[in-house]
Write an enzyme that holds these catalytic residues in place. Structure first.
Site, PDB file in Angstrom:
ATOM      1  N   THR A 144     -27.414 -68.537  12.617  1.00  0.00           N
ATOM      2  CA  THR A 144     -27.405 -69.987  12.388  1.00  0.00           C
ATOM      3  C   THR A 144     -26.264 -70.365  11.446  1.00  0.00           C
ATOM      4  O   THR A 144     -25.899 -69.590  10.551  1.00  0.00           O
ATOM      5  CB  THR A 144     -28.757 -70.458  11.791  1.00  0.00           C
ATOM      6  OG1 THR A 144     -28.572 -71.711  11.134  1.00  0.00           O
ATOM      7  CG2 THR A 144     -29.323 -69.484  10.780  1.00  0.00           C
ATOM      8  N   SER A 179     -33.230 -70.651   2.728  1.00  0.00           N
ATOM      9  CA  SER A 179     -34.671 -70.416   2.979  1.00  0.00           C
ATOM     10  C   SER A 179     -34.799 -68.953   3.358  1.00  0.00           C
ATOM     11  O   SER A 179     -33.805 -68.284   3.666  1.00  0.00           O
ATOM     12  CB  SER A 179     -35.175 -71.291   4.132  1.00  0.00           C
ATOM     13  OG  SER A 179     -34.661 -70.796   5.359  1.00  0.00           O
ATOM     14  N   TYR A 181     -36.025 -67.935   6.071  1.00  0.00           N
ATOM     15  CA  TYR A 181     -35.559 -67.881   7.471  1.00  0.00           C
ATOM     16  C   TYR A 181     -34.053 -67.626   7.511  1.00  0.00           C
ATOM     17  O   TYR A 181     -33.577 -66.719   8.206  1.00  0.00           O
ATOM     18  CB  TYR A 181     -35.894 -69.208   8.180  1.00  0.00           C
ATOM     19  CG  TYR A 181     -35.038 -69.461   9.398  1.00  0.00           C
ATOM     20  CD1 TYR A 181     -35.246 -68.749  10.580  1.00  0.00           C
ATOM     21  CD2 TYR A 181     -33.990 -70.394   9.370  1.00  0.00           C
ATOM     22  CE1 TYR A 181     -34.440 -68.965  11.692  1.00  0.00           C
ATOM     23  CE2 TYR A 181     -33.187 -70.616  10.478  1.00  0.00           C
ATOM     24  CZ  TYR A 181     -33.414 -69.898  11.626  1.00  0.00           C
ATOM     25  OH  TYR A 181     -32.615 -70.104  12.725  1.00  0.00           O
ATOM     26  N   HIS A 182     -33.304 -68.430   6.744  1.00  0.00           N
ATOM     27  CA  HIS A 182     -31.841 -68.259   6.776  1.00  0.00           C
ATOM     28  C   HIS A 182     -31.458 -66.871   6.274  1.00  0.00           C
ATOM     29  O   HIS A 182     -30.555 -66.227   6.811  1.00  0.00           O
ATOM     30  CB  HIS A 182     -31.157 -69.341   5.933  1.00  0.00           C
ATOM     31  CG  HIS A 182     -31.287 -70.718   6.529  1.00  0.00           C
ATOM     32  ND1 HIS A 182     -32.112 -71.682   6.005  1.00  0.00           N
ATOM     33  CD2 HIS A 182     -30.732 -71.261   7.629  1.00  0.00           C
ATOM     34  CE1 HIS A 182     -32.038 -72.775   6.751  1.00  0.00           C
ATOM     35  NE2 HIS A 182     -31.214 -72.542   7.747  1.00  0.00           N
ATOM     36  N   LYS A 185     -31.674 -64.145   8.807  1.00  0.00           N
ATOM     37  CA  LYS A 185     -30.503 -64.140   9.698  1.00  0.00           C
ATOM     38  C   LYS A 185     -29.309 -63.477   9.004  1.00  0.00           C
ATOM     39  O   LYS A 185     -28.497 -62.819   9.647  1.00  0.00           O
ATOM     40  CB  LYS A 185     -30.141 -65.570  10.103  1.00  0.00           C
ATOM     41  CG  LYS A 185     -31.218 -66.307  10.868  1.00  0.00           C
ATOM     42  CD  LYS A 185     -31.237 -65.893  12.312  1.00  0.00           C
ATOM     43  CE  LYS A 185     -32.144 -66.753  13.160  1.00  0.00           C
ATOM     44  NZ  LYS A 185     -32.240 -66.288  14.539  1.00  0.00           N
TER      45      LYS A 185
HETATM   46  N1  LIG Z   1     -33.030 -74.508  18.224  1.00  0.00           N
HETATM   47  C1  LIG Z   1     -32.090 -74.625  17.294  1.00  0.00           C
HETATM   48  O1  LIG Z   1     -31.712 -75.724  16.856  1.00  0.00           O
HETATM   49  C2  LIG Z   1     -31.435 -73.383  16.745  1.00  0.00           C
HETATM   50  C3  LIG Z   1     -30.336 -73.522  15.874  1.00  0.00           C
HETATM   51  C4  LIG Z   1     -29.731 -72.380  15.367  1.00  0.00           C
HETATM   52  C5  LIG Z   1     -30.197 -71.125  15.719  1.00  0.00           C
HETATM   53  N2  LIG Z   1     -31.277 -71.017  16.552  1.00  0.00           N
HETATM   54  C6  LIG Z   1     -31.762 -69.682  16.877  1.00  0.00           C
HETATM   55  O2  LIG Z   1     -31.770 -69.531  18.290  1.00  0.00           O
HETATM   56  C7  LIG Z   1     -32.877 -68.716  18.682  1.00  0.00           C
HETATM   57  C8  LIG Z   1     -33.695 -69.430  19.738  1.00  0.00           C
HETATM   58  O3  LIG Z   1     -34.107 -70.678  19.226  1.00  0.00           O
HETATM   59  P1  LIG Z   1     -35.143 -71.591  19.995  1.00  0.00           P
HETATM   60  O4  LIG Z   1     -34.973 -72.959  19.463  1.00  0.00           O
HETATM   61  O5  LIG Z   1     -35.052 -71.359  21.456  1.00  0.00           O
HETATM   62  O6  LIG Z   1     -36.508 -71.002  19.417  1.00  0.00           O
HETATM   63  P2  LIG Z   1     -37.918 -70.783  20.126  1.00  0.00           P
HETATM   64  O7  LIG Z   1     -38.868 -70.475  19.029  1.00  0.00           O
HETATM   65  O8  LIG Z   1     -38.239 -71.930  21.014  1.00  0.00           O
HETATM   66  O9  LIG Z   1     -37.659 -69.490  21.013  1.00  0.00           O
HETATM   67  C9  LIG Z   1     -37.778 -68.189  20.522  1.00  0.00           C
HETATM   68  C10 LIG Z   1     -38.631 -67.408  21.506  1.00  0.00           C
HETATM   69  O10 LIG Z   1     -38.760 -66.068  21.013  1.00  0.00           O
HETATM   70  C11 LIG Z   1     -40.114 -65.669  21.111  1.00  0.00           C
HETATM   71  N3  LIG Z   1     -40.363 -64.652  20.077  1.00  0.00           N
HETATM   72  C12 LIG Z   1     -40.281 -64.783  18.735  1.00  0.00           C
HETATM   73  N4  LIG Z   1     -40.586 -63.616  18.126  1.00  0.00           N
HETATM   74  C13 LIG Z   1     -40.849 -62.734  19.120  1.00  0.00           C
HETATM   75  C14 LIG Z   1     -41.216 -61.357  19.140  1.00  0.00           C
HETATM   76  N5  LIG Z   1     -41.366 -60.668  18.011  1.00  0.00           N
HETATM   77  N6  LIG Z   1     -41.401 -60.759  20.339  1.00  0.00           N
HETATM   78  C15 LIG Z   1     -41.243 -61.438  21.506  1.00  0.00           C
HETATM   79  N7  LIG Z   1     -40.897 -62.745  21.542  1.00  0.00           N
HETATM   80  C16 LIG Z   1     -40.709 -63.377  20.360  1.00  0.00           C
HETATM   81  C17 LIG Z   1     -40.928 -66.938  20.912  1.00  0.00           C
HETATM   82  O11 LIG Z   1     -42.212 -66.845  21.472  1.00  0.00           O
HETATM   83  C18 LIG Z   1     -40.046 -67.968  21.617  1.00  0.00           C
HETATM   84  O12 LIG Z   1     -40.420 -68.124  22.966  1.00  0.00           O
HETATM   85  C19 LIG Z   1     -33.654 -68.388  17.411  1.00  0.00           C
HETATM   86  O13 LIG Z   1     -33.282 -67.118  16.948  1.00  0.00           O
HETATM   87  C20 LIG Z   1     -33.187 -69.448  16.441  1.00  0.00           C
HETATM   88  O14 LIG Z   1     -33.267 -69.007  15.110  1.00  0.00           O
HETATM   89  C21 LIG Z   1     -31.900 -72.109  17.077  1.00  0.00           C
END
Ligand SMILES: NC(=O)c1ccc[n+]([C@@H]2O[C@H](COP(=O)([O-])OP(=O)(O)OC[C@H]3O[C@@H](n4cnc5c(N)ncnc54)[C@H](O)[C@@H]3O)[C@@H](O)[C@H]2O)c1
Length: 384
Positions: A144, A179, A181-182, A185
């Protein structure tokens, strides 16, 4: 080409799978439905209804004539990770499967440890499984832009030239996550960098901005949906503002509202990821800053207000509330993002159009949105 998506049931993972299918790839995916459970556990749900994975897979077969191989399981379990890498023999792995909410990681000790465990372990499992089974696979890992924080200097793409006490070096740019979370990453970033150095893995670490929107070309084409979270824990800022406008609530800006972040639409996010999949840098650790534009919270609130008033002819109020996070609410921000454009990326969906789509889709699910109304205002405070 075999592509494995870890986190295929998620907001980005599902439309990305449809894009890869339409590009002719063999698509494999894994998920344990963690996000579905966690969003319910914090008292909310996706504001736009989504099908179960079984129905999703069936609809895909009917509409495209193609199949996705789905593995249900937890990627932070090493045995599961090794099994799916063996079975899918991937050329490309997109790792999205992490706990992705900063507020969730700040609720308390259990949630902080859960986030660090889930995210760091899943990435470590991936690193070792790829090293042991499919060393030439291209790992695309979602980090991120929040890893960098908001330093008072320009933010490069991962590395920068620095001179200190008369000596020069080319070093990773300092990370300053705000955080747990950050920080999870940031740990992933360090682990991936070290693994590439030792074993010559091929890694693209994507520092992604905040993603907004409900639509992509394939979701529209197949009349399918991806999850859309609007609650204070899992909902991101533009999605929350749009929901507040549709619900007739004031748009609540945290603090002074001059916090700036990089943003991109869902359509652009999956376009970028599919471009990256086609451009591996073998045996290299490559960092890409993935966003289209950066905006302040005040700008976004004004945009949502302007769009809603123009389309629905109703007044929208903007109010400032205490910032639940510890962050600068007025700061310099100038991150670089050249690499995606060098790969040929052109943004296809702009903010105004996507705000319009989000409002339309939320209005269609107004009753559902009303039931989730109480989950929008902040309940997680960094200080408490
Ligand atoms: N959406 C955003 O704005 C954004 C911005 C920056 C970075 N990201 C990163 O992109 C990635 C995807 O984001 P998203 O918005 O699609 O999130 P999301 O939570 O909708 O999707 C993540 C998926 O991973 C699955 N998951 C999590 N832990 C798991 C595990 N241990 N085993 C199996 N499945 C698991 C969840 O069930 C979910 O379906 C994440 O890593 C997030 O940190 C997202």
């Amino acid at each position: 080409m075999n592509v494995l998506i870890l986190g295929i049931d998620g907001y980005i993972g599902f439309p990305l799978a449809l894009r890869f299918l339409s590009m002719g790839y063999n698509v494999y995916g894994a998920d344990n439905f963690y996000t579905r459970r966690r969003v319910k556990a914090v008292g909310s749900d996706t504001a736009i209804p989504i099908n179960t994975m079984d129905i999703r897979l069936k609809k895909i077969r009917e509409k495209t004539g193609k199949s996705i191989t789905f593995f249900k399981g937890n990627v932070s379990n090493p045995q599961f990770m090794y099994d799916i890498i063996k079975k899918s023999s991937p050329d490309v792995i997109v790792h999205l499967a992490e706990q992705r909410s900063a507020p969730y990681s700040m609720i308390g000790l259990r949630q902080a440890i859960e986030t660090l465990d889930n995210n760091i372990n899943s990435t470590m499992n991936l690193i070792y499984a790829v090293k042991d089974i499919k060393r030439d696979a291209h790992i695309i890992k979602l980090g991120t832009m929040g890893e960098y924080g908001t330093p008072n200097i320009d933010i490069p793409e991962g590395f920068f030239n620095i001179e200190y006490h008369g000596r020069r070096d080319y070093l990773p740019f300092p990370r300053s996550g705000q955080s747990w979370y950050h920080l999870s990453k940031v740990h992933d970033t360090n682990n991936l960098m070290l693994a590439t150095k030792i074993w010559g893995l091929t890694v693209t670490d994507v520092m992604q901005g905040v993603v907004y929107g409900t639509r992509t070309e394939e979701l529209n084409e197949y009349k399918m949906t991806t999850r859309f979270d609007i609650d204070e824990t899992y909902g991101t800022v533009l999605n929350r503002f749009a929901s507040q406008a549709v619900l007739g609530m004031p748009l609540t800006v945290y603090g002074a509202g001059n916090q700036k972040r990089g943003f991109l639409s869902l359509e652009d996010s999956i376009t970028c990821l599919s471009l990256i999949a086609e451009h591996p840098e073998p045996e290299n650790y490559n960092v890409i800053n993935q966003f289209d534009e950066y905006y302040s919270l005040n700008y976004l609130a004004e945009k949502v207000k302007e769009k809603y008033e123009e389309i629905y002819n109703k007044d929208v109020e903007i109010s400032h509330i205490d910032d639940p996070r510890i962050e600068l609410d007025d700061h310099y921000y100038n991150p670089e993002h050249k690499k995606l454009y060098e790969l040929g990326f052109k943004s296809r969906v702009k903010l105004d159009d996507e705000i319009y789509n989000i409002m339309n889709d939320l209005n269609e699910n107004r009753l559902r949105l009303l039931r989730l109304k109480d989950s929008i205002m902040p309940r997680t405070f960094w200080k408490s």
